[in-house]
Design an enzyme around this catalytic site. Structure first.
Site, mmCIF file in Angstrom:
data_model
loop_
_atom_site.group_PDB
_atom_site.id
_atom_site.type_symbol
_atom_site.label_atom_id
_atom_site.label_comp_id
_atom_site.label_asym_id
_atom_site.label_seq_id
_atom_site.Cartn_x
_atom_site.Cartn_y
_atom_site.Cartn_z
ATOM 1 N N LYS A 1 0.854 -1.186 0.000
ATOM 2 C CA LYS A 1 0.000 0.000 0.000
ATOM 3 C C LYS A 1 0.888 1.233 0.000
ATOM 4 O O LYS A 1 2.072 1.195 0.343
ATOM 5 C CB LYS A 1 -0.925 0.019 1.219
ATOM 6 C CG LYS A 1 -0.217 0.033 2.581
ATOM 7 C CD LYS A 1 0.271 1.379 3.064
ATOM 8 C CE LYS A 1 0.977 1.296 4.413
ATOM 9 N NZ LYS A 1 1.609 2.572 4.817
ATOM 10 N N LEU B 1 5.554 0.680 3.050
ATOM 11 C CA LEU B 1 4.629 0.055 2.107
ATOM 12 C C LEU B 1 3.728 -0.987 2.767
ATOM 13 O O LEU B 1 2.919 -1.630 2.095
ATOM 14 C CB LEU B 1 5.403 -0.594 0.957
ATOM 15 C CG LEU B 1 6.222 0.368 0.083
ATOM 16 C CD1 LEU B 1 7.046 -0.414 -0.942
ATOM 17 C CD2 LEU B 1 5.329 1.380 -0.619
ATOM 18 N N ASP C 1 -2.125 -0.994 10.642
ATOM 19 C CA ASP C 1 -2.403 -1.093 9.204
ATOM 20 C C ASP C 1 -3.131 -2.383 8.839
ATOM 21 O O ASP C 1 -3.669 -2.506 7.728
ATOM 22 C CB ASP C 1 -1.100 -1.033 8.394
ATOM 23 C CG ASP C 1 -0.609 0.380 8.158
ATOM 24 O OD1 ASP C 1 -1.414 1.322 8.303
ATOM 25 O OD2 ASP C 1 0.575 0.554 7.837
#
Length: 294
Positions: free
Chosen positions: A14, A109, A146
């Site tokens: 992401k 990421l 996350d």
């Protein structure tokens, strides 16, 4: 779909199109607002369930094989909760998990969180535990903030400490992602004395109208001059920002060819790749045949 015949599962990366820290809880967790953009790029996990009672991780990156690994933590947490809620009747369930790592460590990421999410989702199916995605998200939050975003599987605006998600259909674009061979630990960024922790919380409508930015970017660029230079160079060609708590920089393009031209300019000592954004996780497309954002 015979899940036991499918061994390899995607664990997507992401980027944070914007990231703001809006406050701090008494327990030390931070409130955030972020636009969590999924990519069609990431790690893969090969997961083979068994009845040995053991959960074993195999990967070419030996440094990742330890008891604190997010994959091992996720599998053990899922088994514990399955037993607690009497959704498992076999205490000897286990798995062999093979990780093919493509997402750089400490890059912003979301690799570790994505790995944990894929582990929870797939083993929930293979072990036949039958937790809902919402229930898995609650478990995932214990591993990382996350994780719920990856579990729910949509590009989304995320608030709270990561548990409040608003699925969002973002126009798909091409992104050049550059990893400057620098690992940055999330905990170090959140504990930085230079971090502004009171960015005003705004409505989604206002957030989407204003220029996107990242509250951690100035901290990282002040500490790492090579990242500052990289960001400056990329910004000459396309809108560019840092993702998450670092260290990757992304540049946004409308087409792949434009991204490829800029990739050719990147210093040889840095790694880069090009990915298209997606609104639905590749894992969810495999498992749930999702083609709309809920």
């Amino acid at each position: 779909m015979n899940l036991k015949m499918i061994y390899t599962w995607p664990s997507p990366a992401k980027i944070n199109l914007f990231l703001y820290v809006t406050g701090t809880r008494i327990d030390g967790y931070h409130y955030i607002q972020t636009l969590f953009q999924l990519l069609n790029y990431g790690d893969t996990l090969k997961i083979i369930p068994n009845k040995t009672g053991n959960i074993k991780l195999f990967t070419h990156k030996k440094s990742l094989i330890n008891i604190q690994n997010s994959i091992i933590n996720a599998a053990k947490l899922l088994r514990e909760q399955g037993l607690f809620y009497e959704k498992i009747n076999n205490i000897n369930i286990g798995a062999k998990i093979f990780l093919k790592k493509r997402i750089p460590i400490g890059s912003g990421l979301g690799g570790a969180s994505s790995n944990a999410a894929t582990t929870l989702i797939v083993l929930n199916k293979l072990w036949n535990i039958k937790f809902t995605l919402e229930e898995l998200s609650i478990l995932g939050l214990k591993i990382g903030t996350d994780v719920p975003g990856f579990i729910m599987g949509n590009t989304a605006i995320i608030e709270g400490i990561g548990e409040i998600l608003y699925p969002f259909k973002q126009k798909e674009k091409w992104y050049l992602i550059i990893y400057p061979n620098t690992q940055i630990l999330t905990k170090n960024m959140f504990s930085s004395p230079f971090l502004k922790k009171n960015t005003p919380k705004k409505s989604i409508k206002i957030l989407l109208k204003e220029p996107f930015s990242n509250d951690f970017q100035n901290i990282v660029t002040q500490k790492f001059t090579h990242i500052k230079k990289l960001l400056s160079m990329l910004s000459e060609h396309a809108p560019s920002r840092m993702t998450g708590t670092g260290s990757c920089i992304f540049s946004e393009f409308n087409d792949k060819k434009s991204a490829q031209k800029i990739l050719a300019l990147i210093p040889k000592n840095m790694k880069g790749f090009i990915s298209k954004s997606v609104n639905i996780s590749p894992l969810h497309k495999m498992l749930y045949k999702k083609d709309i954002v809920y």
